[in-house]
Scaffold this active site. Structure first.
Site, PDB file in Angstrom:
ATOM      1  N   LYS A  41       0.842  -1.191   0.000  1.00 44.81           N
ATOM      2  CA  LYS A  41       0.000   0.000   0.000  1.00 44.81           C
ATOM      3  C   LYS A  41       0.878   1.242   0.000  1.00 44.81           C
ATOM      4  O   LYS A  41       2.017   1.208   0.428  1.00 44.81           O
ATOM      5  CB  LYS A  41      -0.869   0.030   1.273  1.00 44.81           C
ATOM      6  N   ARG A  90     -16.599  -3.768  12.381  1.00 44.98           N
ATOM      7  CA  ARG A  90     -17.637  -2.756  12.166  1.00 44.98           C
ATOM      8  C   ARG A  90     -18.897  -3.365  11.584  1.00 44.98           C
ATOM      9  O   ARG A  90     -19.993  -2.936  11.899  1.00 44.98           O
ATOM     10  CB  ARG A  90     -17.129  -1.678  11.196  1.00 44.98           C
TER      11      ARG A  90
END
Length: 167
Positions: A41, A90
């Site tokens: 990344k 989440r």
């Protein structure tokens, strides 16, 4: 003594991350926040910047250490002497991914367990990606991240904007 790792890229750290850190620190004797240096990344903040922000926002939590790492999480956990990995969830999509990772890690080392904490409801929608997107378009991120992070994001966006103008 129960030592746990809470790993992530924390690019940037959000109030949701901080919530999981605070709650985890109450459960374990020592919580190591592992800041992943992932070469695949291209993060907005360097590992050093992310470590420094995390150190600042957790300075009042006595049993928390911030440690950068690269490579396999399970190897990092062994190096740190941690028997537990803590992951925040989440939504159901998080669970599917995290379950796979947990099972893979258990195959690599059955002595290291994974514990999932569901995020507090007020942070269930929040991600670093969303925060960065708001910041890129000049939005106010102060309700999503600690104050020091909001300031760093604003500075980074100004710098990034100046760099984009010169390209």
């Amino acid at each position: 003594m129960l030592k746990a790792i809470y790993p992530g890229s924390f690019d940037p750290v959000t109030n949701g991350h901080l919530d999981v850190i605070k709650r985890s620190a109450k459960i374990v004797d020592e919580l190591i926040v592992g800041v992943l240096n992932n070469n695949a990344k291209s993060p907005l903040f360097s590992v050093e910047e992310r470590v420094n922000m995390l150190k600042e926002v957790t300075k009042d939590i006595n049993n928390v250490r911030i440690v950068p790492f690269a490579g396999l999480l399970i190897e990092f956990a062994k190096e740190q002497g941690a028997a537990l990995v803590i992951r925040g969830l989440r939504a159901i999509t998080d669970f599917e991914y995290e379950l796979q990772m947990s099972q893979t890690n258990h195959k690599l080392d059955p002595s290291i367990e994974t514990m999932f904490l569901t995020t507090s409801i007020e942070y269930s929608y929040l991600s670093s990606t969303t925060v960065k997107e708001i910041a890129v378009f000049g939005g106010d991120v102060s309700q999503f991240v600690p104050e020091i992070v909001a300031v760093q994001l604003e500075q980074k966006m100004k710098l990034k904007g100046e760099c984009d103008k010169h390209e």
